[in-house]
Design an enzyme around this catalytic site. Structure first.
Site, short mmCIF file in Angstrom:
data_model
loop_
_atom_site.label_atom_id
_atom_site.label_comp_id
_atom_site.label_asym_id
_atom_site.label_seq_id
_atom_site.Cartn_x
_atom_site.Cartn_y
_atom_site.Cartn_z
N GLN A 14 1.33 3.64 1.99
CA GLN A 14 2.05 3.98 3.22
C GLN A 14 3.01 2.87 3.65
OE1 GLN A 14 2.62 6.71 4.67
NE2 GLN A 14 1.22 7.88 3.40
N SER A 15 3.38 2.01 2.73
CA SER A 15 4.23 0.87 3.09
C SER A 15 5.62 1.29 3.56
CB SER A 15 4.36 -0.05 1.89
OG SER A 15 5.39 -1.00 2.11
N ASN A 16 6.01 0.79 4.72
CA ASN A 16 7.39 0.96 5.20
C ASN A 16 8.34 0.14 4.35
OD1 ASN A 16 6.74 2.53 7.61
ND2 ASN A 16 5.77 0.63 8.32
N GLY B 272 0.84 -1.20 0.00
CA GLY B 272 0.00 0.00 0.00
C GLY B 272 0.87 1.25 0.00
#
Ligand SMILES: *Cc1c(COP(=O)(O)O)cnc(C)c1O
Length: 350
Positions: A90-92, A88
């Site tokens: 906002q993936s780290n 997604g």
């Protein structure tokens, strides 16, 4: 006390296995192991420690760097010239992969589910700034990322590149080996300090981290319990995925070990409205830890795991444990995504 012969044996295992794991170290290790004194005072007489993987000193940190150090060594050994991965916005993991690609002088393509978001913030802002090529699947189903990654891989091969595809969220056997090394690191740190943890608390997303912990604990024959909180999939599904990843990673070490879903229990119930959507309980946990320890948890992973842990404490799940290590896996950039409305619990609790 740990009998000396047992610890000698464990150190030998650590040396033997570490030699088999290709790794390009990108950060300073070990990450700090810190006693949470003030928080513990508010919680009763448990002894709580934070393993500060949020402080991993590369690419805004977090547990994903550990997996990527092994993946990078593997990609280099295959002479790859670009990385592809996805999740997604906002993936780290995607942000960390973009940073690793820059460091390695490789290209990077990020595949996100859904459509381009209205705001460019948090991890997404960092990933774009790092110059990753951005693709959207146009489909809100997270699974759409998997086939899209392969599509990009085929396109890049066609153009003469040598891409290395990393599965969604970084959940692959190679990455799992990076988390095995985290177990070794914590064991050595505890041994040096004379600390014997009873239980490890961990947030679980796509499962690679937990798989590494399972395999690492079994390799060292440690009786530390795991209390794990899923933040995305339902527990049955994630337990199976964790077991499969641990089995695959063991095979990379030439160990014929099979892990079953029952070996990887996971607590459900703290996902809230869904993956990536902050919950009022996580907001409360983030405020508590922030205001007692000055440590920032994130709303997607560690805030929800902490909410689960606090719930467990209140419901006596942790009564048999003396020393607890909460693995702070990072994820802070997502704290800065959006306008932060969710931190106002009262607003959401209606
Ligand atoms: C990815 C991630 C996790 C969970 O790791 P998985 O290997 O996906 O289960 C936990 N915390 C943070 C901050 C993460 O980014």
């Amino acid at each position: 006390m740990i009998p000396e012969s047992e610890s000698f044996h464990r150190i030998a295992v650590i040396e033997h296995i570490t030699r088999q794991i290709p790794r390009h170290i990108l950060a300073h290790y070990p990450t700090p192991l810190m006693r949470a004194k003030r928080l513990t005072e508010t919680l009763g007489d448990t002894e709580l420690w934070f393993k500060r993987d949020d402080l991993i000193s590369f690419g805004l940190g977090g547990n994903k760097i550990r997996g990527l150090e092994v993946i990078l060594a593997d990609a280099w050994s295959q002479n790859a010239d670009c990385l592809i991965t996805g999740a997604g916005v906002q993936s780290n993991h995607v942000r960390a992969t973009a940073a690793v690609a820059v460091y390695a002088g490789m290209g990077c393509t990020a595949v996100y589910w859904g459509k381009s978001p209205a705001t460019v913030d948090g991890n997404y802002r960092v990933t774009k700034m790092l110059n990753a090529g951005i693709r959207f699947t146009g489909d809100n189903d997270r699974v759409s990322v998997d086939s899209y990654i392969h599509r990009v891989e085929a396109e890049l091969c066609e153009l003469g590149y040598r891409p290395y595809a990393i599965p969604r969220g970084g959940a692959c056997a190679m990455g799992v080996l990076g988390h095995v090394l985290a177990v070794f690191e914590l064991y050595q740190q505890c041994f040096a300090q004379g600390l014997e943890p009873d239980v490890i608390v961990l947030a679980v997303g796509s499962g690679g981290t937990y798989a590494g912990w399972l395999l690492g604990l079994r390799l060292l024959n440690l009786s530390w319990k795991m209390q794990c909180y899923t933040v995305s999939r339902e527990p049955e599904q994630v337990s199976q995925q964790v077991a499969d990843l641990a089995t695959e990673a063991a095979a990379l070490l030439k160990l014929d070990w099979t892990f079953k879903a029952a070996d990887a229990p996971v607590h459900g119930g703290f996902i809230g409205q869904g993956y990536g959507i902050p919950s009022p309980e996580a907001a409360e946990a983030i405020r508590l830890v922030g205001r007692t320890e000055g440590i920032l948890l994130d709303p997607v992973y560690t805030g929800k795991a902490m909410a689960g842990f606090l719930h467990g404490l209140r419901n006596k799940l942790y009564d048999d444990y003396q020393r607890i290590v909460f693995v702070h896996t990072g994820g802070e950039p997502a704290f800065f995504a959006g306008n932060g409305d969710w931190l106002n619990t009262d607003l959401l609790a209606v």
